[in-house]
Design a protein around this motif. Structure first.
Motif, PDB file in Angstrom:
ATOM      1  N   ARG A 176      65.554 -73.090 -47.239  1.00  0.00           N
ATOM      2  CA  ARG A 176      66.227 -72.486 -46.081  1.00  0.00           C
ATOM      3  C   ARG A 176      67.084 -71.272 -46.455  1.00  0.00           C
ATOM      4  O   ARG A 176      67.690 -70.669 -45.564  1.00  0.00           O
ATOM      5  N   GLU A 178      66.437 -68.185 -47.337  1.00  0.00           N
ATOM      6  CA  GLU A 178      66.062 -66.916 -46.698  1.00  0.00           C
ATOM      7  C   GLU A 178      66.516 -66.879 -45.240  1.00  0.00           C
ATOM      8  O   GLU A 178      67.087 -65.884 -44.781  1.00  0.00           O
ATOM      9  N   ASP A 179      66.247 -67.956 -44.510  1.00  0.00           N
ATOM     10  CA  ASP A 179      66.640 -67.994 -43.102  1.00  0.00           C
ATOM     11  C   ASP A 179      68.161 -67.955 -42.960  1.00  0.00           C
ATOM     12  O   ASP A 179      68.689 -67.297 -42.057  1.00  0.00           O
ATOM     13  N   LEU A 181      70.340 -66.551 -44.963  1.00  0.00           N
ATOM     14  CA  LEU A 181      70.828 -65.195 -45.228  1.00  0.00           C
ATOM     15  C   LEU A 181      70.535 -64.266 -44.053  1.00  0.00           C
ATOM     16  O   LEU A 181      71.377 -63.446 -43.670  1.00  0.00           O
ATOM     17  N   ALA A 182      69.350 -64.382 -43.468  1.00  0.00           N
ATOM     18  CA  ALA A 182      69.014 -63.545 -42.313  1.00  0.00           C
ATOM     19  C   ALA A 182      69.954 -63.828 -41.144  1.00  0.00           C
ATOM     20  O   ALA A 182      70.435 -62.907 -40.473  1.00  0.00           O
ATOM     21  N   ARG A 216      69.981 -60.626 -49.044  1.00  0.00           N
ATOM     22  CA  ARG A 216      68.791 -61.049 -48.286  1.00  0.00           C
ATOM     23  C   ARG A 216      67.546 -60.386 -48.841  1.00  0.00           C
ATOM     24  O   ARG A 216      66.512 -61.042 -49.052  1.00  0.00           O
ATOM     25  N   VAL A 219      66.644 -61.728 -52.484  1.00  0.00           N
ATOM     26  CA  VAL A 219      66.056 -63.068 -52.441  1.00  0.00           C
ATOM     27  C   VAL A 219      64.640 -63.015 -51.870  1.00  0.00           C
ATOM     28  O   VAL A 219      63.727 -63.695 -52.361  1.00  0.00           O
ATOM     29  N   ALA A 220      64.433 -62.192 -50.856  1.00  0.00           N
ATOM     30  CA  ALA A 220      63.103 -62.067 -50.260  1.00  0.00           C
ATOM     31  C   ALA A 220      62.100 -61.471 -51.236  1.00  0.00           C
ATOM     32  O   ALA A 220      60.915 -61.826 -51.219  1.00  0.00           O
ATOM     33  N   GLN A 225      64.371 -66.303 -57.122  1.00  0.00           N
ATOM     34  CA  GLN A 225      65.676 -66.431 -56.482  1.00  0.00           C
ATOM     35  C   GLN A 225      65.626 -67.300 -55.232  1.00  0.00           C
ATOM     36  O   GLN A 225      66.614 -67.397 -54.495  1.00  0.00           O
ATOM     37  N   ARG A 226      64.482 -67.933 -55.005  1.00  0.00           N
ATOM     38  CA  ARG A 226      64.356 -68.877 -53.896  1.00  0.00           C
ATOM     39  C   ARG A 226      64.117 -70.295 -54.407  1.00  0.00           C
ATOM     40  O   ARG A 226      63.642 -71.151 -53.676  1.00  0.00           O
TER      41      ARG A 226
END
Length: 282
Positions: A176, A178-179, A181-182, A216, A219-220, A225-226
């Motif tokens: 979660r 990525e979501d 951070l967005a 963000r 990591v993307a 980094q995820r």
């Protein structure tokens, strides 16, 4: 704060010991924690399989009792009865300090209500470890634990914190991050300073800092980094933060669930009086 000290090997009968265990590096288990785990009658553990491996590494053999969010209410009374009968017990979580986003508070509450001595055996905590290396104000901070798993609830939680002036600290999972951070970018603004502390004390420990948008994007762009366990720290809105901007971001976060971003930003700006560019970069 000072007072009488106890020797490392002292384990009072009829006491509950809340014992911190390593969050990664096994060298972080304190001598007092090890001695306590050796001497108690039994150890209450969130995941007995995980704790058994930890104990085996240190040559400790103690009976284990599973205590987790699904059975804590059910067994707390029985454990308190054992404590009142004179047994000493330890409480551990899978990693770090028990009760910090982990089970245990119901047992501690029940033990204290029954007059049982409850003693902390301090040690590692991902929260404090991350705060110590983030380079953010740490005299006042807010720990929010894990954000809600569902997107709508997560966005509502973040938008409610947009005007918080203290450093914000969250735990987050790999699937979660990525979501999260967005959504943090949408709630706090792309330029809010932040830090991600990943896999603390472990082999692939990384600490990244920058703006929320920088993090963000990093990591993307990097699958490594995820992976692992995350602590996300977000700089608080300054003491002199414009209240209109905070209100505008809360409105924008809510409106953007139902409207295109540009339309949501336009309406949020009109309703709050905040500059549109502070809410949406388009």
């Amino acid at each position: 704060m000072s007072g009488p000290s106890q020797s490392a090997g002292t384990v009072r009968s009829g006491s509950l010991f809340v014992v911190a265990t390593p969050i990664g590096n096994l060298g972080d288990l304190s001598p007092r924690a090890l001695e306590t785990l050796k001497r108690v009658a039994a150890i209450c553990a969130e995941d007995t399989r995980h704790t058994r491996q930890l104990l085996a590494h240190f040559g400790v053999e103690r009976p284990l009792i599973a205590l987790h969010e699904h059975n804590e209410d059910e067994i707390a009374e029985r454990l308190v009865a054992r404590l009142l009968a004179g047994e000493s017990l330890a409480l551990v979580s899978d990693a770090g300090t028990p009760l910090v986003s982990d089970p245990g508070f119901r047992l501690v509450r029940a033990a204290r209500a029954a007059g049982v001595p409850v003693s902390p055996v301090p040690g590692p905590s991902a929260l404090i470890a991350a705060l110590s290396v983030a380079g953010m104000p740490s005299d006042r901070f807010v720990f929010e634990g894990f954000l809600p798993a569902k997107a709508t609830a997560r966005r509502e939680r973040l938008s409610a914190l947009a005007g918080e002036t203290r450093t914000l600290v969250f735990y987050e999972s790999a699937h979660r991050i990525e979501d999260a951070l967005a959504d943090a970018v949408a709630a706090f603004g792309a330029q809010r300073p932040a830090t991600i502390a990943r896999e603390l004390t472990k082999l692939f420990e990384t600490v990244l800092d920058g703006t929320l948008e920088d993090l963000r994007a990093r990591v993307a762009a990097d699958p490594n980094q995820r992976k692992g366990e995350f602590v996300l720290l977000v700089h608080g809105a300054g003491e002199d933060a414009d209240a209109k901007v905070a209100d505008g971001r809360r409105l924008y976060a809510k409106l953007s669930e139902h409207l295109p971003p540009s339309t949501a930003a336009k309406l949020a700006a009109e309703l709050s009086g905040a500059p549109r560019k502070a809410l949406y970069g388009g």
